[in-house]
Design an enzyme around this catalytic site. Sequence first.
Site, PDB file in Angstrom:
ATOM      1  N   ASP A 151      27.522   7.111  21.640  1.00 38.50           N
ATOM      2  CA  ASP A 151      27.928   5.814  22.185  1.00 38.50           C
ATOM      3  C   ASP A 151      27.113   4.664  21.596  1.00 38.50           C
ATOM      4  O   ASP A 151      26.263   4.863  20.712  1.00 38.50           O
ATOM      5  CB  ASP A 151      27.820   5.852  23.707  1.00 38.50           C
ATOM      6  CG  ASP A 151      28.998   5.186  24.400  1.00 38.50           C
ATOM      7  OD1 ASP A 151      29.565   4.239  23.840  1.00 38.50           O
ATOM      8  OD2 ASP A 151      29.352   5.616  25.523  1.00 38.50           O
ATOM      9  N   ASP A 216      37.368   0.980  26.125  1.00 37.87           N
ATOM     10  CA  ASP A 216      37.746   2.118  26.961  1.00 37.87           C
ATOM     11  C   ASP A 216      39.182   1.990  27.474  1.00 37.87           C
ATOM     12  O   ASP A 216      39.657   0.899  27.795  1.00 37.87           O
ATOM     13  CB  ASP A 216      36.812   2.219  28.165  1.00 37.87           C
ATOM     14  CG  ASP A 216      35.412   2.652  27.768  1.00 37.87           C
ATOM     15  OD1 ASP A 216      35.227   3.034  26.595  1.00 37.87           O
ATOM     16  OD2 ASP A 216      34.518   2.599  28.626  1.00 37.87           O
TER      17      ASP A 216
END
Length: 433
Positions: A151, A216
């Site tokens: 990430d 997302d």
Amino acid sequence: MRLSAEKLRLLGLFTVWTATTALDAGVGRLPVLGYNTWNAFQCNIDEDLMLNTARLMKSLGLQKAGYEYVNIDDCYSEKNRTSDGYIIEDQVRFKGGMKKLTTAIHKLGFKTGIYSDAGWFTCAGYPGSYGNEDRDIKTFQDWGFTYLKYDNCAIPYDIITQEGIVGRYQRMADAIAKLAKKSKKTPFLYSLCNWGWSQVWIWGKTQGQSWRTTGDISPAWASLANIINFNSFLTQATDFYGRNDLDMLQLGNGNLTFDEAKSHFTAWALMKSPLLIGTDLTKITDETLEILTNREILAINQDPVIGTSISPFRWGFNPDWTYDPLRPAEYWSGPSGKGTVIMMLNVADEPAFMTFNLTESPWLRAGRRYSVRDLWAHTDNGTVIRNITVEAVPAHGVVALLLNDAGSEPKGLEPLCSVLYQCTDKNGTRVGL
């Protein structure tokens, strides 16, 4: 300092020509199929959940359909490293230890993946891997993992990193390559979760096997449409060993209709995205399971002959090349080892009449007839000549077809060309004037 446009162009070309791959070891030829904990559970994970998820994947037939990875996302560790700098698993929620857990999951026939971050901390505030890349990837290997989702939160100050996102992700790519060489084991599958920054679809393949291209996903049609729209302009980046990652599958979460869920799965699969289920499997419905285990759609995603994504050949609702987050391209096609793949996506809020001329797709030939296989009905629907028409595609619904050449079209058809533009007899007579 100013550089001329020509100088900048040459520098850009030089950068592309000299880029090297840190993971040139043949891993990740096809998209990953599996499960990820984040969308369904966020930080509410423990060893029992992971093991039960693996058992459900087996009993529900997901493993048999090809889903092979069980991946842990954020929040699995203690909030602080040990005194000697190591990440350790949460001593309550994973009291048996990660190695014991992965061994149990492996015995069920699955592979396992884990999560970390290119910054000081993960997105949920747990230890990131910046400055600890070698140590962490070795820990993950010792725990039994072979896949890493990486990430992009809690980035150190510029004066510390003195590099951008490419450099920070390269640090872990280099650590993976170094570990593989030293351990003589296959390198980790490396999934870059960086939300599409810095034109990742251009540089991502020099480091990993998949790269996130957007923020997302949410379990709503607007989110799906936005992701499809954005990726419709990037399909050329996907091929064997590297692909655009459209984020996790949201089937069974939120308020998606059955037709929207089918469109979601179809677009993700045919664009060759990794397919990672983000649903609580204890609540999965028969309808959702039917979608996730559509073997004909999965076979295109896992095509061993053609690695490329389908691409739009006509936008439909909008003029071609229109960037519209709520109304992405509607007419898509691409080659596959089984024939030409067609996706018709109704982006309207009501049922729609959809039609196209076969030669609009670059993969279909003029003057030929084609057999038609419906990849959702699982039926052979005869042959078509010149065009395909579906009278009522459901709102936000999808049609997925597989076409194969079935010989020449019948002689004597009028007009002589299905597309009259520049249709000309050998004596020079234009048809249709």
